[in-house]
Design a protein around this motif. Sequence first.
Motif, PDB file in Angstrom:
ATOM      1  N   LEU A 172       0.822  -1.208   0.000  1.00 32.52           N
ATOM      2  CA  LEU A 172       0.000   0.000   0.000  1.00 32.52           C
ATOM      3  C   LEU A 172       0.857   1.260   0.000  1.00 32.52           C
ATOM      4  O   LEU A 172       0.585   2.218  -0.738  1.00 32.52           O
ATOM      5  N   PHE A 173       1.920   1.263   0.816  1.00 29.67           N
ATOM      6  CA  PHE A 173       2.817   2.415   0.849  1.00 29.67           C
ATOM      7  C   PHE A 173       3.524   2.590  -0.487  1.00 29.67           C
ATOM      8  O   PHE A 173       3.657   3.708  -0.999  1.00 29.67           O
ATOM      9  N   ARG A 175       2.531   1.704  -3.474  1.00 29.18           N
ATOM     10  CA  ARG A 175       1.626   2.229  -4.495  1.00 29.18           C
ATOM     11  C   ARG A 175       1.258   3.684  -4.235  1.00 29.18           C
ATOM     12  O   ARG A 175       0.879   4.405  -5.155  1.00 29.18           O
ATOM     13  N   THR A 176       1.381   4.105  -2.970  1.00 31.93           N
ATOM     14  CA  THR A 176       1.092   5.499  -2.636  1.00 31.93           C
ATOM     15  C   THR A 176       2.201   6.430  -3.103  1.00 31.93           C
ATOM     16  O   THR A 176       1.944   7.520  -3.627  1.00 31.93           O
ATOM     17  N   ARG A 179       4.256   5.526  -8.833  1.00 31.89           N
ATOM     18  CA  ARG A 179       3.295   5.213  -9.888  1.00 31.89           C
ATOM     19  C   ARG A 179       3.565   3.864 -10.533  1.00 31.89           C
ATOM     20  O   ARG A 179       2.817   3.434 -11.421  1.00 31.89           O
TER      21      ARG A 179
END
Length: 290
Positions: A172-173, A175-176, A179
Amino acid sequence: MMALYDFVLAPFVDFGFMRRALLGACLLTLAASPLGVFLMLRRMSLTGDAMAHAILPGAALGFMFFGLNLLPMTIGGLVAGLLVAFGAGAVARLTVQREDASLAAFYLISLAFGVVLISVRGSSVDLMHVLFGSVLALDSGAMGLIGGVSLVTVVAMALLWRALVAECMDPLFFRTVSRLGGFVHFAFLGLVVLNLVAGFQALGSLMVVGLMMLPAAAARFWSARVGVITLLALGFGLLSSALGLLASYHWALPAGPSIILAAGVIYLVSMVAGRRGLLSTRPQARHRTA
Protein backbone atom coordinates in the motif's frame (compact mmCIF):
# COMPACT_ATOMS: atom_id res chain seq x y z
CA MET A 1 35.37 -43.12 -5.57
CA MET A 2 34.52 -45.06 -8.72
CA ALA A 3 31.12 -45.99 -7.30
CA LEU A 4 30.45 -42.33 -6.57
CA TYR A 5 31.40 -41.40 -10.12
CA ASP A 6 29.14 -44.11 -11.56
CA PHE A 7 26.22 -42.97 -9.42
CA VAL A 8 26.51 -39.18 -9.66
CA LEU A 9 28.46 -38.21 -12.78
CA ALA A 10 28.26 -41.11 -15.22
CA PRO A 11 24.57 -40.63 -16.15
CA PHE A 12 25.25 -37.03 -17.22
CA VAL A 13 28.61 -37.78 -18.86
CA ASP A 14 27.43 -40.81 -20.83
CA PHE A 15 23.98 -39.74 -22.00
CA GLY A 16 23.10 -36.61 -23.94
CA PHE A 17 19.42 -36.70 -22.96
CA MET A 18 20.43 -36.55 -19.28
CA ARG A 19 22.64 -33.51 -19.92
CA ARG A 20 19.84 -31.75 -21.80
CA ALA A 21 17.37 -32.57 -19.04
CA LEU A 22 19.73 -31.20 -16.38
CA LEU A 23 20.47 -28.06 -18.38
CA GLY A 24 16.77 -27.46 -19.04
CA ALA A 25 15.84 -27.94 -15.38
CA CYS A 26 18.66 -25.67 -14.23
CA LEU A 27 17.71 -22.92 -16.69
CA LEU A 28 14.14 -23.16 -15.49
CA THR A 29 15.30 -22.95 -11.88
CA LEU A 30 17.32 -19.77 -12.53
CA ALA A 31 14.09 -17.89 -13.24
CA ALA A 32 11.41 -19.89 -11.44
CA SER A 33 12.96 -20.04 -7.97
CA PRO A 34 13.37 -16.26 -7.52
CA LEU A 35 9.81 -15.76 -8.77
CA GLY A 36 8.70 -18.31 -6.19
CA VAL A 37 10.36 -16.27 -3.46
CA PHE A 38 8.32 -13.20 -4.32
CA LEU A 39 5.13 -15.22 -4.70
CA MET A 40 5.72 -16.54 -1.20
CA LEU A 41 6.56 -13.13 0.28
CA ARG A 42 3.44 -11.66 -1.34
CA ARG A 43 1.36 -14.50 0.16
CA MET A 44 0.48 -15.57 -3.37
CA SER A 45 1.89 -19.11 -3.25
CA LEU A 46 -1.38 -20.72 -4.31
CA THR A 47 -1.68 -18.18 -7.11
CA GLY A 48 1.27 -19.84 -8.81
CA ASP A 49 -0.45 -23.22 -8.57
CA ALA A 50 -3.67 -21.78 -9.97
CA MET A 51 -1.86 -20.16 -12.87
CA ALA A 52 -0.04 -23.41 -13.66
CA HIS A 53 -3.42 -25.10 -14.11
CA ALA A 54 -4.86 -22.14 -16.00
CA ILE A 55 -2.47 -22.55 -18.94
CA LEU A 56 -3.81 -26.02 -19.70
CA PRO A 57 -6.78 -25.15 -21.99
CA GLY A 58 -4.61 -22.92 -24.19
CA ALA A 59 -2.01 -25.65 -24.51
CA ALA A 60 -4.80 -28.14 -25.19
CA LEU A 61 -6.19 -26.02 -28.03
CA GLY A 62 -2.72 -25.83 -29.56
CA PHE A 63 -2.46 -29.61 -29.20
CA MET A 64 -5.88 -30.19 -30.80
CA PHE A 65 -4.97 -28.33 -33.98
CA PHE A 66 -1.22 -28.99 -34.26
CA GLY A 67 -0.46 -32.03 -32.08
CA LEU A 68 2.51 -32.05 -29.69
CA ASN A 69 4.02 -28.99 -31.36
CA LEU A 70 5.96 -26.61 -29.14
CA LEU A 71 5.06 -23.23 -30.64
CA PRO A 72 1.24 -23.52 -30.83
CA MET A 73 1.01 -25.09 -27.37
CA THR A 74 3.25 -22.37 -25.92
CA ILE A 75 1.29 -19.53 -27.49
CA GLY A 76 -2.00 -21.10 -26.43
CA GLY A 77 -0.81 -21.61 -22.86
CA LEU A 78 0.52 -18.06 -22.63
CA VAL A 79 -2.74 -16.54 -23.88
CA ALA A 80 -4.85 -18.72 -21.56
CA GLY A 81 -2.70 -17.92 -18.55
CA LEU A 82 -2.81 -14.18 -19.15
CA LEU A 83 -6.56 -14.26 -19.74
CA VAL A 84 -7.16 -16.08 -16.46
CA ALA A 85 -4.81 -13.80 -14.51
CA PHE A 86 -6.29 -10.56 -15.80
CA GLY A 87 -9.84 -11.96 -15.87
CA ALA A 88 -9.67 -12.93 -12.21
CA GLY A 89 -8.25 -9.51 -11.36
CA ALA A 90 -11.04 -7.76 -13.27
CA VAL A 91 -13.75 -9.81 -11.53
CA ALA A 92 -12.23 -8.96 -8.14
CA ARG A 93 -12.26 -5.24 -8.94
CA LEU A 94 -15.71 -5.10 -10.53
CA THR A 95 -17.65 -7.41 -8.20
CA VAL A 96 -17.84 -8.28 -4.51
CA GLN A 97 -15.76 -11.44 -4.97
CA ARG A 98 -12.19 -11.51 -3.69
CA GLU A 99 -9.34 -12.16 -6.12
CA ASP A 100 -8.40 -15.52 -4.57
CA ALA A 101 -11.94 -16.85 -4.99
CA SER A 102 -12.28 -15.60 -8.57
CA LEU A 103 -8.86 -17.04 -9.45
CA ALA A 104 -9.85 -20.41 -7.97
CA ALA A 105 -13.04 -20.44 -10.03
CA PHE A 106 -11.22 -19.51 -13.24
CA TYR A 107 -8.44 -22.05 -12.82
CA LEU A 108 -10.78 -24.93 -11.94
CA ILE A 109 -12.85 -24.24 -15.05
CA SER A 110 -9.67 -23.98 -17.13
CA LEU A 111 -8.21 -27.21 -15.76
CA ALA A 112 -11.36 -29.22 -16.41
CA PHE A 113 -11.79 -27.73 -19.88
CA GLY A 114 -8.19 -28.45 -20.81
CA VAL A 115 -8.33 -32.09 -19.66
CA VAL A 116 -11.54 -32.63 -21.63
CA LEU A 117 -10.02 -31.12 -24.79
CA ILE A 118 -6.91 -33.27 -24.61
CA SER A 119 -8.90 -36.42 -23.81
CA VAL A 120 -11.23 -35.85 -26.77
CA ARG A 121 -8.44 -35.17 -29.27
CA GLY A 122 -5.65 -37.40 -28.00
CA SER A 123 -4.87 -40.42 -25.87
CA SER A 124 -4.01 -41.03 -22.23
CA VAL A 125 -0.34 -40.87 -23.22
CA ASP A 126 -0.83 -37.37 -24.66
CA LEU A 127 -2.69 -36.32 -21.52
CA MET A 128 0.11 -37.57 -19.27
CA HIS A 129 2.66 -35.74 -21.44
CA VAL A 130 0.88 -32.41 -21.03
CA LEU A 131 0.08 -32.86 -17.33
CA PHE A 132 3.47 -34.19 -16.23
CA GLY A 133 5.90 -33.08 -18.95
CA SER A 134 8.84 -34.87 -20.54
CA VAL A 135 12.04 -33.37 -19.19
CA LEU A 136 14.06 -36.30 -20.55
CA ALA A 137 12.87 -35.56 -24.08
CA LEU A 138 13.63 -31.85 -24.37
CA ASP A 139 14.56 -30.86 -27.91
CA SER A 140 16.40 -27.80 -29.16
CA GLY A 141 13.17 -25.83 -29.54
CA ALA A 142 12.12 -26.43 -25.94
CA MET A 143 15.62 -25.68 -24.69
CA GLY A 144 15.66 -22.43 -26.64
CA LEU A 145 12.29 -21.42 -25.20
CA ILE A 146 13.32 -22.18 -21.62
CA GLY A 147 16.65 -20.42 -22.05
CA GLY A 148 15.05 -17.34 -23.62
CA VAL A 149 12.37 -17.08 -20.93
CA SER A 150 14.99 -17.50 -18.19
CA LEU A 151 17.13 -14.73 -19.69
CA VAL A 152 14.18 -12.33 -19.97
CA THR A 153 13.08 -13.12 -16.41
CA VAL A 154 16.52 -12.68 -14.86
CA VAL A 155 17.02 -9.33 -16.62
CA ALA A 156 13.51 -8.11 -15.73
CA MET A 157 13.88 -9.11 -12.08
CA ALA A 158 17.27 -7.40 -11.87
CA LEU A 159 15.70 -4.18 -13.18
CA LEU A 160 12.62 -4.45 -10.93
CA TRP A 161 14.36 -5.89 -7.86
CA ARG A 162 14.02 -2.90 -5.56
CA ALA A 163 10.43 -2.29 -6.59
CA LEU A 164 9.53 -5.94 -6.04
CA VAL A 165 11.10 -5.95 -2.58
CA ALA A 166 9.38 -2.68 -1.67
CA GLU A 167 6.00 -3.99 -2.78
CA CYS A 168 6.48 -7.14 -0.70
CA MET A 169 7.33 -5.16 2.41
CA ASP A 170 4.48 -2.63 2.20
CA PRO A 171 2.42 -2.75 -1.01
CA LEU A 172 0.00 0.00 0.00
CA PHE A 173 2.82 2.41 0.85
CA PHE A 174 4.69 1.55 -2.35
CA ARG A 175 1.63 2.23 -4.49
CA THR A 176 1.09 5.50 -2.64
CA VAL A 177 4.59 6.87 -3.22
CA SER A 178 5.23 5.35 -6.65
CA ARG A 179 3.30 5.21 -9.89
CA LEU A 180 5.01 1.93 -10.71
CA GLY A 181 2.86 -0.12 -8.32
CA GLY A 182 0.35 -1.36 -10.88
CA PHE A 183 2.99 -1.87 -13.56
CA VAL A 184 5.26 -3.88 -11.24
CA HIS A 185 2.37 -6.08 -10.11
CA PHE A 186 1.20 -6.98 -13.61
CA ALA A 187 4.75 -7.31 -14.94
CA PHE A 188 5.44 -9.77 -12.15
CA LEU A 189 2.30 -11.78 -12.96
CA GLY A 190 3.33 -11.78 -16.62
CA LEU A 191 6.73 -13.22 -15.72
CA VAL A 192 5.07 -15.92 -13.62
CA VAL A 193 2.80 -16.95 -16.50
CA LEU A 194 5.71 -16.86 -18.96
CA ASN A 195 7.79 -19.19 -16.79
CA LEU A 196 4.91 -21.57 -16.17
CA VAL A 197 4.33 -21.82 -19.91
CA ALA A 198 8.02 -22.45 -20.58
CA GLY A 199 8.25 -24.96 -17.74
CA PHE A 200 5.24 -27.08 -18.62
CA GLN A 201 7.14 -28.46 -21.62
CA ALA A 202 9.62 -29.97 -19.18
CA LEU A 203 7.63 -30.69 -16.04
CA GLY A 204 4.01 -30.52 -17.16
CA SER A 205 1.26 -28.18 -16.04
CA LEU A 206 0.75 -30.04 -12.74
CA MET A 207 4.43 -30.17 -11.71
CA VAL A 208 6.02 -26.95 -12.95
CA VAL A 209 4.87 -24.84 -10.01
CA GLY A 210 6.68 -27.23 -7.63
CA LEU A 211 10.07 -26.06 -8.86
CA MET A 212 8.88 -22.50 -8.37
CA MET A 213 7.52 -22.78 -4.82
CA LEU A 214 9.19 -25.64 -2.93
CA PRO A 215 12.79 -24.29 -3.06
CA ALA A 216 11.52 -20.85 -2.03
CA ALA A 217 9.51 -22.28 0.85
CA ALA A 218 12.50 -24.34 2.00
CA ALA A 219 14.82 -21.32 1.87
CA ARG A 220 12.46 -19.34 4.12
CA PHE A 221 13.35 -21.69 7.00
CA TRP A 222 17.01 -20.64 6.80
CA SER A 223 16.91 -16.85 6.58
CA ALA A 224 14.71 -13.77 6.86
CA ARG A 225 16.63 -11.68 4.30
CA VAL A 226 15.20 -11.53 0.80
CA GLY A 227 18.56 -11.72 -0.96
CA VAL A 228 19.71 -14.73 1.06
CA ILE A 229 16.36 -16.49 0.62
CA THR A 230 16.61 -16.00 -3.14
CA LEU A 231 20.14 -17.43 -3.33
CA LEU A 232 19.19 -20.39 -1.15
CA ALA A 233 16.08 -21.05 -3.23
CA LEU A 234 18.21 -21.04 -6.35
CA GLY A 235 20.67 -23.50 -4.80
CA PHE A 236 17.89 -25.77 -3.56
CA GLY A 237 16.27 -25.73 -7.00
CA LEU A 238 19.50 -26.70 -8.75
CA LEU A 239 20.14 -29.47 -6.22
CA SER A 240 16.59 -30.77 -6.61
CA SER A 241 17.00 -30.92 -10.38
CA ALA A 242 20.17 -32.99 -10.15
CA LEU A 243 18.90 -35.32 -7.40
CA GLY A 244 15.56 -35.86 -9.12
CA LEU A 245 17.16 -36.76 -12.44
CA LEU A 246 19.57 -39.16 -10.73
CA ALA A 247 16.69 -40.85 -8.91
CA SER A 248 14.82 -41.11 -12.21
CA TYR A 249 17.82 -42.67 -13.94
CA HIS A 250 18.82 -45.19 -11.27
CA TRP A 251 15.36 -46.32 -10.16
CA ALA A 252 13.32 -45.87 -13.36
CA LEU A 253 11.07 -43.20 -11.85
CA PRO A 254 9.24 -40.46 -13.80
CA ALA A 255 11.72 -37.59 -14.09
CA GLY A 256 9.47 -34.56 -13.54
CA PRO A 257 7.78 -35.84 -10.36
CA SER A 258 11.17 -37.07 -9.09
CA ILE A 259 12.57 -33.53 -9.31
CA ILE A 260 9.59 -32.18 -7.36
CA LEU A 261 9.88 -34.96 -4.77
CA ALA A 262 13.56 -34.10 -4.31
CA ALA A 263 12.54 -30.49 -3.72
CA GLY A 264 9.94 -31.77 -1.27
CA VAL A 265 12.55 -33.69 0.71
CA ILE A 266 14.72 -30.55 0.91
CA TYR A 267 11.67 -28.63 2.12
CA LEU A 268 10.92 -31.18 4.87
CA VAL A 269 14.55 -31.23 6.04
CA SER A 270 14.61 -27.43 6.09
CA MET A 271 11.32 -27.32 7.98
CA VAL A 272 12.82 -29.47 10.73
CA ALA A 273 16.50 -28.45 10.80
CA GLY A 274 16.52 -24.90 9.40
CA ARG A 275 17.57 -21.91 11.47
CA ARG A 276 13.92 -20.88 11.57
CA GLY A 277 12.54 -24.42 11.59
CA LEU A 278 10.97 -26.69 14.18
CA LEU A 279 14.26 -27.48 15.95
CA SER A 280 15.36 -23.84 16.12
CA THR A 281 16.59 -22.77 19.55
CA ARG A 282 15.19 -19.29 18.84
CA PRO A 283 11.44 -19.80 18.37
CA GLN A 284 10.86 -16.07 17.94
CA ALA A 285 12.88 -16.18 14.71
CA ARG A 286 10.31 -18.50 13.18
CA HIS A 287 7.65 -15.81 13.29
CA ARG A 288 9.71 -12.80 12.26
CA THR A 289 8.64 -11.37 8.92
CA ALA A 290 11.11 -11.27 6.06
